[in-house]
Design an enzyme around this catalytic site. Sequence first.
Site, PDB file in Angstrom:
ATOM      1  N   ASP A 329       0.900  -1.200   0.031  1.00 34.71           N
ATOM      2  CA  ASP A 329      -0.007  -0.046  -0.110  1.00 34.71           C
ATOM      3  C   ASP A 329       0.799   1.112   0.020  1.00 34.71           C
ATOM      4  OD1 ASP A 329      -2.014   1.796   0.134  1.00 34.71           O
ATOM      5  OD2 ASP A 329      -2.852   0.916   2.096  1.00 34.71           O
ATOM      6  N   ASN A 658      37.118 -36.457  -2.628  1.00 36.94           N
ATOM      7  CA  ASN A 658      37.780 -37.037  -1.916  1.00 36.94           C
ATOM      8  C   ASN A 658      37.430 -38.573  -1.313  1.00 36.94           C
ATOM      9  OD1 ASN A 658      39.853 -35.233  -1.875  1.00 36.94           O
ATOM     10  ND2 ASN A 658      39.241 -34.099   0.037  1.00 36.94           N
ATOM     11  N   ASN A 683      37.446 -35.895   8.103  1.00 42.70           N
ATOM     12  CA  ASN A 683      36.110 -35.425   8.085  1.00 42.70           C
ATOM     13  C   ASN A 683      35.872 -34.260   9.016  1.00 42.70           C
ATOM     14  OD1 ASN A 683      35.041 -37.032   6.182  1.00 42.70           O
ATOM     15  ND2 ASN A 683      34.140 -38.517   7.742  1.00 42.70           N
ATOM     16  N   ASP A 687      35.506 -30.077   8.418  1.00 41.30           N
ATOM     17  CA  ASP A 687      34.335 -29.399   8.747  1.00 41.30           C
ATOM     18  C   ASP A 687      34.529 -28.161   9.641  1.00 41.30           C
ATOM     19  OD1 ASP A 687      32.745 -31.570   7.680  1.00 41.30           O
ATOM     20  OD2 ASP A 687      32.348 -32.466   9.640  1.00 41.30           O
TER      21      ASP A 687
END
Length: 841
Positions: A329, A658, A683, A687
């Site tokens: 509006d 990998n 891992n 990470d």
Amino acid sequence: MAPSPPSAFWSVPGRELLRQLEATPRGLSDEEGQKRLQLHGANLLRPKKHTGTLTLLLSQYKSPIILILLFATALSFYLRDHTDAIIILSIVLVSGLLGFWQERGAVHAVAKLLALVQIRAAVRRDGQVKEVPVEEIVPGDVALLKAGDVIPGDCSLLESKDLFVNEAALTGETFPVEKEAGVLAPDLPLSQRTSVLFMGTHVVSGTATALVVLTGRATEFGQVSAQLALKAPETEFERGVRRFGYFLMEVTLLLVIAIFAINVFLKRPVLESFLFSLALAVGLTPQLLPAIISINLALGAKRMAAGQVIVKRLAAIENFGSMNVLCADKTGTLTAGVVQLHSAQGLEGRESEKVLFYAYLNAFFETGFANPIDQAIRKHCCPDISGYRKLDEVPYDFLRKRLSILVAKGGEHLMIAKGALTNVLAACSQAENGQGQVVELAGVREEIMERFAGFSAQGLRTLGIAYRHLGTETAITKDQETGMTFLGFLLVYDPPKEGIIDTIRQMKRLGVSLKIITGDNALVAASVGRQVGFAHPDVLTGPEIARLSDEALLRKAQETRVFAEVEPNQKERLIRTLRQGGHVVGFMGDGINDVSALHAADVSISVDSAVDVAKEAADIVLLEKDLGVLIQGIHAGRTTFANTLKYVFMATSANFGNMFSMAGASLFLSFLPLLPKQILLTNLLTDLPEMTIATDSVDRELVEKPRRWDIKFIRKFMITFGVISSVFDYLTFGALLWILQATEAQFRTGWFQESVISAAIIVLVIRSRRPFFQSLPGKYLLTATLLVVAATIIFPYTPLAVFFNFQPLSLEFLALIGLIILLYIGSAEVAKRFFYRRVQA
């Protein structure tokens, strides 16, 4: 023992119902309210999801693959392989704790933000009117309701005045239903219980005092929602993430089963092969994705909150960033939102003190629905009205579009109406001219409408003022708004906001097209459009929309920028039509008549000052009604989306490459390329940088236009960069085996270092479409990457290396690994340039 109401409470008189609920018309005490809250529970359709510390911690380990890995670790421990079992268990626990720590902070941050836009209800407590959070409303509370309020529970009406309620959410009935206090038959169907207000509905017009009888799941709406198991619709991004997760899980499952079967076939130890397969699965599975998304969205919500934008539903952030059409509006969004009185004019267009005085009486005594026009009238002048007293009121509503007040002075009782000009004229049969003479309305209607068109062309909003003498009447209803005398025009204006033209241009540069949808007439809307920079705006009106087919409206809506004289259901139709045209549509509304459009939009936006029902329907609430604030929110939304996709790119390139390479190598090597505990350490280390991705900086071009989830683009990215990663992995295998003649321990150490360092550094390449040296990463990402690289190089030379079966490497080994990593980074950089030239996202 809590007092319990009868099952058919609408058949019980109000006084008796108060007695049964041990309540009074003055309401409950705060102390009693707290007791009942403990007894009945929070007034929610579904229990609030409290993510406890223990629950959140355990959720980090709920992945089936992690659970199987823990089981296999326990089996390994049982078979006397204590060292490896403890190492694997430690790595899994540390990975989970890192995710828990990040996600816990995100959960707490979001909870604090949501508390800023809590919906409240006015109730009587300790004999005083207090604003109480809706979720703390209890049976026995006496609620005071007005237009725009959400009904806080199933209630029995004690008093009402011209009360109309929208029950579409419960019954599907489109038109508002009139409600009034009274005793009804106990076996009436839901739609005929005219003395009952239902939770989940809202007041359209009028006022009421109501006794709350049922709350939460005990309400009619609560029972329906329990059967339907209400759930927020899935956003496009959520759907894309889910599909992406399933895709990776399918690839992982097939690969793991194949690798395990082949290793067993090659007569390798079964438990070691099983652990190796599971460790690969952990590497392949994007187990961090839920945590990364939660952290990203929570940080995005915090960034947006700093810019006065509160996100109620986190998943809406992605849609906010993808939005390319915003419907709003004009009032308070494009204009200053501070209405000013221009003039009060009589029938002939001359200034009239009588029109201004009657307008002031109407504005001064109104109590139903606070609005800026009445505030402007009261601020403009302060005549002496000490001789007048208010007798009654028919509040403004969006059907009649007028407000009537009955006042008395001496023995004279006068009803004064103020509202939209055409709606006031509809209640009139005559008019008063400048000489005080009353004439038939039919004779001057054409003149009135000509003046109306002239005022509108100037951008002035025109209200009508009318009156009627009612003799000795002391109360009025809307039915008495007939046979009135038109007195004159009240002209108000709301100037454009300072800098609004630049703001709209900035939105256009961001790829967001603004469309004005207003209930004002076409001339006013066109005038405002020109003032805010729309050159020669085409205007499509509500009556024209009603005549268009869906196909014709689709074409018209996309090319039109200003929509005027639009009814609430037409707002919804426009939103749905634009969405059908392939747009991600945002709608910004703050009134009762905006609710259906808010529900229909991809991104529903309201403001903190909006009526409760609009705030409740919105995904995003602005603490300040300003498009400039919205632009900050768009930037934050797109930053959040970009950073979430970065993790997806990482999970589908280096990590995936990998693990895929390792699976392939295990088939032709006479030994496992990495031991299970070494894979899990790989891992964990890869990470760490990825967990800081939510704080990363984002290149300007990634927030300059709307972006949407594209699974095909991600698949192409995964194939391109996953293959490049695998090529250099196999190059590493060859160099270690045939050039350096590495032993098993040296091979595993060398490949561990190459895998971790390349996966950490490649993040700096794929995080940006620019050359990596032209796009500086966030300080946390850069720090985490450098620390991981340093730790990986040093690790084989520490006492911990023995436990992981690593061995120190000579300078010759390190130099060759370093050269391969440099070649990999260079190749990825070149591939990135070609990839983004050929594939557009």
